[in-house]
Write a protein that holds these residues in place. Structure first.
Motif, PDB file in Angstrom:
ATOM      1  N   GLY A   1      41.770 175.967   9.665  1.00 39.83           N
ATOM      2  CA  GLY A   1      40.735 175.168   9.186  1.00 39.83           C
ATOM      3  C   GLY A   1      40.040 174.489  10.384  1.00 39.83           C
ATOM      4  O   GLY A   1      38.689 174.396  10.651  1.00 39.83           O
TER       5      GLY A   1
ATOM      6  N   THR B   1      36.290 175.157  11.678  1.00 42.60           N
ATOM      7  CA  THR B   1      35.224 174.175  12.052  1.00 42.60           C
ATOM      8  C   THR B   1      34.593 173.853  13.310  1.00 42.60           C
ATOM      9  O   THR B   1      33.293 173.937  13.459  1.00 42.60           O
ATOM     10  CB  THR B   1      35.782 172.684  11.444  1.00 42.60           C
TER      11      THR B   1
ATOM     12  N   GLY C   1      34.668 165.201   9.498  1.00 47.12           N
ATOM     13  CA  GLY C   1      34.896 165.734   8.213  1.00 47.12           C
ATOM     14  C   GLY C   1      34.037 164.846   7.393  1.00 47.12           C
ATOM     15  O   GLY C   1      33.951 163.531   7.711  1.00 47.12           O
TER      16      GLY C   1
ATOM     17  N   GLU D   1      30.557 169.689   6.183  1.00 48.70           N
ATOM     18  CA  GLU D   1      30.621 169.685   4.920  1.00 48.70           C
ATOM     19  C   GLU D   1      31.375 171.020   4.520  1.00 48.70           C
ATOM     20  O   GLU D   1      30.916 172.015   4.790  1.00 48.70           O
ATOM     21  CB  GLU D   1      29.390 169.514   4.048  1.00 48.70           C
ATOM     22  N   ARG D   2      31.733 170.876   3.363  1.00 48.56           N
ATOM     23  CA  ARG D   2      32.297 172.047   2.431  1.00 48.56           C
ATOM     24  C   ARG D   2      31.204 172.384   1.588  1.00 48.56           C
ATOM     25  O   ARG D   2      30.541 171.713   1.169  1.00 48.56           O
ATOM     26  CB  ARG D   2      33.602 171.806   1.750  1.00 48.56           C
TER      27      ARG D   2
ATOM     28  N   SER E   1      29.591 169.877  -1.302  1.00 48.88           N
ATOM     29  CA  SER E   1      30.072 168.594  -1.219  1.00 48.88           C
ATOM     30  C   SER E   1      28.765 167.597  -0.824  1.00 48.88           C
ATOM     31  O   SER E   1      27.691 168.165  -0.435  1.00 48.88           O
ATOM     32  CB  SER E   1      30.962 168.444  -0.066  1.00 48.88           C
TER      33      SER E   1
ATOM     34  N   VAL F   1      27.411 172.874   7.315  1.00 44.68           N
ATOM     35  CA  VAL F   1      28.081 173.255   6.391  1.00 44.68           C
ATOM     36  C   VAL F   1      29.256 174.566   6.915  1.00 44.68           C
ATOM     37  O   VAL F   1      28.736 175.353   7.439  1.00 44.68           O
ATOM     38  CB  VAL F   1      27.483 173.973   5.136  1.00 44.68           C
TER      39      VAL F   1
ATOM     40  N   HIS G   1      34.778 176.841   3.468  1.00 45.02           N
ATOM     41  CA  HIS G   1      35.963 176.058   2.728  1.00 45.02           C
ATOM     42  C   HIS G   1      37.043 176.763   2.726  1.00 45.02           C
ATOM     43  O   HIS G   1      37.506 177.768   2.165  1.00 45.02           O
ATOM     44  CB  HIS G   1      35.607 175.710   1.321  1.00 45.02           C
TER      45      HIS G   1
ATOM     46  N   GLU H   1      41.419 176.043   1.962  1.00 44.52           N
ATOM     47  CA  GLU H   1      42.356 175.149   1.452  1.00 44.52           C
ATOM     48  C   GLU H   1      43.542 175.175   2.557  1.00 44.52           C
ATOM     49  O   GLU H   1      44.634 175.760   2.062  1.00 44.52           O
ATOM     50  CB  GLU H   1      42.662 175.273   0.137  1.00 44.52           C
TER      51      GLU H   1
END
Length: 212
Positions: free
Chosen positions: A24, A28, A114, A140-141, A144, A158, A161, A163
């Motif tokens: 993640g 990003t 974030g 952002e996801r 959001s 953006v 996403h 997890e």
């Protein structure tokens, strides 16, 4: 004949505890670099993350830096940074931006955060200095909608996403569950080599959690 205009270097500062770094973080950094045309994104390893001190045990800064260096090795435009480790003490973004400004006086600086961290911007040490020394980039996801103080100028990016969280990854090591594809392979190697996140001890006859 007029001289060609030289574009200033555009540097992104993406700070964190990185305990451990995971896919993640890389998604990003890569996507922000692409969207904003940054020359480099520095993944800045906090020496002492003041907002997390006392909340849980934090791995040694050198271990976390080694994992970040392993994560970004060979990834164009991403770089592990140890400015905060070498400076020592508590890690404040305002201090790191000041140091980057001294080292790269003509660079455009971007602070990448974030949406959760951005929402708590007013709790940051010298947050106004962070906003003055850099452009704030809020990741952002999809779906959001972060809220920031009205006086702060910021850029929205953006990203996909995923997890994945460092908290869950640490728990996975303790439980003996796999981390494959959640962290880069070289990060797995560092976790194994440095014996990170495994329980200090286990009851007799019970296996100690390990990275699969």
């Amino acid at each position: 004949m007029s001289r060609p205009t030289i574009r200033p270097v555009r540097l992104g500062l993406f700070g964190g505890t990185f305990d451990p770094p995971h896919v993640g973080h890389l998604v990003t950094a890569v996507n922000v670099r692409h969207e904003l045309g940054l020359d480099r994104v520095l993944l800045e390893v906090a020496n002492r993350p003041w907002q997390k001190e006392g909340a849980r045990a934090i791995s040694a800064a050198e271990d976390r830096y080694a994992m970040v260096a392993a994560a970004v090795a060979g990834v164009f435009g991403l770089e592990a940074s140890r400015l905060e480790i070498d400076r020592g003490g508590a890690s404040y973004t305002a201090d790191t931006l000041a140091e980057l400004g001294r080292r790269h006086p003509d660079a455009e600086l971007f602070t990448i955060v974030g949406s959760d961290a951005a929402a708590g911007l007013l709790t940051w040490e010298r947050y106004d200095e962070v906003a003055r020394r850099s452009r704030l980039v809020v990741v952002e996801r999809p779906g959001s909608d972060p809220e920031l103080p009205g006086e702060v100028s910021w850029i929205r990016v953006v990203v996909p996403h995923l997890e994945v969280s460092s908290t869950d990854l640490r728990a996975r090591v303790v439980d003996g569950r796999p981390l494959d594809y959640l962290v880069p392979e070289d990060v797995l190697i560092e976790i194994r080599r440095r014996r990170l996140y495994a329980p200090v001890a286990a009851p007799a006859g019970q296996a100690v959690g390990r990275v699969s």
